[in-house]
Design an enzyme around this catalytic site. Structure first.
Site, PDB file in Angstrom:
ATOM      1  N   LYS A 111       0.812  -1.215   0.000  1.00 43.89           N
ATOM      2  CA  LYS A 111       0.000   0.000   0.000  1.00 43.89           C
ATOM      3  C   LYS A 111       0.849   1.271   0.000  1.00 43.89           C
ATOM      4  O   LYS A 111       0.460   2.283  -0.571  1.00 43.89           O
ATOM      5  CB  LYS A 111      -0.934   0.013   1.215  1.00 43.89           C
ATOM      6  CG  LYS A 111      -1.983  -1.086   1.179  1.00 43.89           C
ATOM      7  CD  LYS A 111      -2.865  -1.021   2.414  1.00 43.89           C
ATOM      8  CE  LYS A 111      -3.924  -2.119   2.394  1.00 43.89           C
ATOM      9  NZ  LYS A 111      -4.785  -2.083   3.603  1.00 43.89           N
ATOM     10  N   LYS A 192     -10.270 -13.178  -5.391  1.00 46.08           N
ATOM     11  CA  LYS A 192     -11.173 -13.218  -4.239  1.00 46.08           C
ATOM     12  C   LYS A 192     -12.252 -12.152  -4.370  1.00 46.08           C
ATOM     13  O   LYS A 192     -11.980 -11.033  -4.807  1.00 46.08           O
ATOM     14  CB  LYS A 192     -10.362 -13.001  -2.953  1.00 46.08           C
ATOM     15  CG  LYS A 192     -11.109 -13.300  -1.670  1.00 46.08           C
ATOM     16  CD  LYS A 192     -10.165 -13.162  -0.482  1.00 46.08           C
ATOM     17  CE  LYS A 192     -10.872 -13.436   0.831  1.00 46.08           C
ATOM     18  NZ  LYS A 192      -9.950 -13.285   1.991  1.00 46.08           N
ATOM     19  N   LYS A 195     -15.407  -5.903  -2.272  1.00 47.77           N
ATOM     20  CA  LYS A 195     -16.287  -4.766  -2.542  1.00 47.77           C
ATOM     21  C   LYS A 195     -15.744  -3.918  -3.674  1.00 47.77           C
ATOM     22  O   LYS A 195     -16.498  -3.284  -4.412  1.00 47.77           O
ATOM     23  CB  LYS A 195     -16.438  -3.919  -1.270  1.00 47.77           C
ATOM     24  CG  LYS A 195     -17.459  -2.798  -1.396  1.00 47.77           C
ATOM     25  CD  LYS A 195     -17.659  -2.085  -0.076  1.00 47.77           C
ATOM     26  CE  LYS A 195     -18.721  -0.998  -0.208  1.00 47.77           C
ATOM     27  NZ  LYS A 195     -18.984  -0.324   1.083  1.00 47.77           N
TER      28      LYS A 195
END
Length: 327
Positions: A111, A192, A195
């Site tokens: 990230k 996977k 959202k």
């Protein structure tokens, strides 16, 4: 009795992967353990958040957990920021952790990369995660494989603190769910379900209307050929549908057993749609009732925070005394 701690991000509406992969196991663990479940709104701050949306999504996540079957009378459900001991203990543990071990966290590398503008919270949040766990003296932490490195850091910090000061913390063990279903994206069955998937058709949300669920399953990607076979490597699309069907039916039949019951992809899709619709019908109804009475929902979460603070404050006090702080 084991003591269990687990947390979930306040994303708002949950999807079927959240339920089958984690929450269903949470509900099962309530039966024979002392359980603490927290909505980690402080962790959500590591990325930019709209204040109104964060509050809204936090309550929506709580309502979703309750609608799925989590009983607040049998577990402690609370919002992380409602228990200030989390941040207090996190600071004590930051003074125990090292820059080197935090910089090795895989999620930080992914990230943060090499950007100079990375927020400090993104770097240190694994320590807050350790505080979440250690505050409740949890000896079991149900997590996915992607969180194993963070749990190992928690164990290292606990052992180091216990060695340098006194034996304050229980060293927790990871619990990988034995029967959790790994739900894959309906459009990209090698990824996977999430959202933030690449296609809105790839994710089934627990509040989707029956017509929406039916459309998403009907458009789900399948595989070459026409035979319904459970083979995640060669037939990931069909296998994902079989996993969803098996997890949604009360029969308990395995995906391999179900495969022989359907002569075509269309019949499999029709059965999967029907099973998911029936599974989620009472969830939507319960969610609507919960979210419409916000004062009652907030009362449930306040009760959970009071129970959580009873345990957390005692642990924090012992840790502070061990480090020489005046309490």
């Amino acid at each position: 009795m084991n003591r269990v701690l687990s947390g979930i991000q306040p994303t708002g509406e949950l999807h079927i992967g959240n339920y089958l992969g984690a929450v269903k196991n949470w509900i099962e663990m309530v039966k024979a353990n002392e359980t603490f479940y927290t909505i980690v709104d402080l962790h959500a701050l590591t990325i930019p958040q709209d204040p109104y949306q964060l509050r809204t999504r936090t309550l929506a996540t709580a309502a979703s957990l309750l609608a799925l079957g989590l009983d607040p009378k049998r577990c402690t459900l609370f919002i992380q920021s409602h228990v200030p001991e989390h941040t207090s203990l996190s600071w004590l543990l930051e003074c125990t952790a090292s820059m080197g071990e935090l910089s090795r966290m895989i999620q930080f590398k992914e990230k943060g990369g090499k950007r100079e503008s990375v927020k400090v919270g993104l770097f240190t949040y694994p320590v807050l995660q350790a505080a979440d766990i250690l505050l409740y003296q949890a000896n079991q932490v149900p997590i996915g494989e992607d969180q194993l490195q963070h749990l190992e850091l928690t164990r290292d910090i606990a052992k180091r603190f216990n060695h340098h000061y006194s034996k304050v913390f229980v060293v927790p063990e990871a619990v990988l769910p034995k029967h959790a279903t790994r739900v894959m994206d309906l459009q990209y069955p090698n990824q996977k379900m999430s959202k933030s998937g690449n296609s809105s058709l790839g994710t089934v949300f627990i509040l989707d209307e029956p017509s929406v669920i039916e459309r998403k399953i009907k458009k789900a990607v399948t595989d070459a050929g026409s035979e319904v076979v459970y083979d995640p490597k060669k037939k990931p699309g069909v296998s994902n549908l079989l996993e969803l069907l098996a997890a949604s039916l009360p029969s308990g039949k395995a995906p391999t057993e179900l495969a022989g019951d359907y002569p075509s992809y269309s019949t499999l899709k029709a059965a999967t749609s029907e099973a998911l619709i029936e599974l989620l019908r009472p969830v939507r109804r319960s969610y609507t009732e919960l979210i419409s009475d916000q004062s009652e929902l907030e009362a449930i979460l306040k009760m959970g925070a009071v129970k959580a603070r009873g345990v957390a404050s005692a642990t924090l006090s012992v840790a502070q005394q061990a480090m020489g702080l005046s309490v």
